[in-house]
Design a protein around this motif. Structure first.
Motif, PDB file in Angstrom:
ATOM      1  N   LEU A   1     -34.721   3.795   5.505  1.00  0.00           N
ATOM      2  CA  LEU A   1     -35.668   4.905   5.486  1.00  0.00           C
ATOM      3  C   LEU A   1     -35.938   5.347   4.056  1.00  0.00           C
ATOM      4  CD1 LEU A   1     -34.201   6.964   8.453  1.00  0.00           C
ATOM      5  CD2 LEU A   1     -36.193   5.451   8.493  1.00  0.00           C
TER       6      LEU A   1
ATOM      7  N   LEU B   1     -39.973  12.337   5.064  1.00  0.00           N
ATOM      8  CA  LEU B   1     -39.819  10.903   5.307  1.00  0.00           C
ATOM      9  C   LEU B   1     -41.165  10.185   5.318  1.00  0.00           C
ATOM     10  CD1 LEU B   1     -37.270  11.216   8.243  1.00  0.00           C
ATOM     11  CD2 LEU B   1     -36.745  10.352   5.940  1.00  0.00           C
TER      12      LEU B   1
ATOM     13  N   LEU C   1     -40.181   7.447  10.609  1.00  0.00           N
ATOM     14  CA  LEU C   1     -38.924   7.632  11.329  1.00  0.00           C
ATOM     15  C   LEU C   1     -38.969   6.808  12.620  1.00  0.00           C
ATOM     16  CD1 LEU C   1     -36.174   8.974  11.610  1.00  0.00           C
ATOM     17  CD2 LEU C   1     -37.299  10.954  12.654  1.00  0.00           C
TER      18      LEU C   1
END
Length: 389
Positions: A371, A382, A385
């Motif tokens: 990630l 992020l 995900l």
């Protein structure tokens, strides 16, 4: 004096406090650093010191030298709010009534409905699925549309403008995003004056003594802060829990733990790699953490490091949904406590409540090391995900 430490400090992965930040904490609570722009700053990492300075009138959001360049966060805030950026008491007086417990209680059923619709779409897909794209980026924009009185068909447009405005890698794109956002908000405010409804912008417009420029600035701020920040927090909240399956299982077994889980994951949320902390400027000389800060000095209050301070939280790197997080600085402190904290918390609680009920077997589809954090935006969060169930 030793050579200033260069920011940003690289994280080992998206869940860990940067090793360099941990090393700094072991040496003290206030540190001389060099920013990405090449200037020097004081980085405050100790919980007690950050908490004190968040509510300290010896610091200001604005540089006392008007000719000096401001950091990206302060410059964006000044652009959004105009004169309100330096009139914090008036700004809070205008905002706080719209985030009351009664208002949030009234908004929650619609948030639950919108979240359920998005999870219906998630359930209809073949895993693995990017939860950020399906849920985290969609729910906040739909909630803000409904709460502020923005037509749902416009959600995509202002969502794009907000993302562009937060871009730290492309100044031209950021300027265009701000232009689009302000242009839209100006039309929206005018429409609400002409035809008010039961929404936050209409209530702002109806506030006695408020100017159109103030309504415009607050509307742009609410759209920006209520969207980008919540997108990032939904992603990191779910990631932190899925990365420690026993904590996720604890919520499945006892959904009553969800409010505490929200506050715990907010405490542990990772910052944008570009951001050393909340930017402030000293307006007078003072001492803290064994160093002397001079008037005009740039100061970064790192709430993430403070929330990882072992003096405030035992085993701070561990997620514990039963932890007492009353001392968390995730939403600031005192007069500078985030006005939108109640709305963000409520959305996160709705998301977790519905996810553990409908997807108790939810798990990461990739390893944490795969990630990545977003490096091109002021807010962070992020890139994606991927999850399965």
């Amino acid at each position: 004096m030793s050579t200033p430490v260069q920011l940003p400090l690289e994280q080992a992965n998206v869940l860990q406090l940067a090793p360099g930040m941990r090393e700094l904490q072991s040496r003290g609570t206030v540190h001389r650093v060099r920013t990405q722009q090449g200037g020097q700053a004081w980085l405050v990492t100790g919980h007690a010191e950050v908490r004190q300075l968040l509510d300290d009138d010896r610091l200001s959001r604005s540089n006392p030298d008007p000719a000096a360049p401001q950091d990206g966060g302060s410059a964006l805030l000044a652009t959004l709010l105009g004169d309100l950026a330096t009139d914090h008491p008036r700004m809070r007086a205008l905002l706080d009534p719209h985030f009351s417990a009664e208002r949030m209680q009234a908004v929650r059923p619609q948030v639950e409905k919108l979240c359920a619709q998005l999870l219906d779409e998630l359930a209809a897909r073949q895993p693995p699925v990017d939860l950020r794209a399906v849920l985290a980026t969609e729910l906040p924009v739909l909630v803000m549309c409904d709460w502020l009185g923005v037509p749902q068909q416009d959600a995509g447009r202002f969502g794009s403008w907000i993302q562009d405005a937060a871009n730290v890698a492309d100044p031209v794109r950021a300027k265009q995003g701000l232009g689009g956002l302000f242009g839209y908000c100006k039309q929206l405010v005018a429409a609400k004056r002409e035809n008010p409804g039961d929404d936050a912008i209409s209530r702002l417009v109806a506030t006695e003594g408020i100017t159109d420029d103030e309504v415009l600035g607050l509307t742009a701020l609410l759209l920006f802060g209520g969207y980008e920040t919540t997108v990032a927090r939904i992603g990191t909240c779910v990631l932190l829990l899925l990365s420690e399956p026993e904590q996720w299982q604890a919520l499945c077994d006892d959904p009553g733990l969800i409010p505490g889980a929200v506050d715990e994951t907010l405490r542990r949320s990772m910052p944008n790699p570009h951001n050393g902390g909340m930017p402030r400027y000293a307006v007078t000389d003072f001492e803290i953490g064994g160093v002397t800060i001079r008037a005009g000095d740039f100061v970064l209050l790192n709430t993430i490091a403070a929330n990882h301070d072992e003096a405030a939280f035992a085993e701070p790197d561990r997620v514990d949904v039963t932890r007492d997080t009353a001392a968390s600085l995730a939403f600031g402190h005192g007069a500078h406590h985030c006005a939108g904290a109640a709305l963000a918390r409520m959305q996160l609680r709705v998301v977790l409540t519905q996810l553990v009920a409908r997807f108790p077997g939810l798990r990461l589809a990739v390893g944490v090391d795969a990630l990545r954090l977003r490096h091109d935006t002021l807010i962070g969060g992020l890139v994606e995900l991927p999850v399965t169930w």
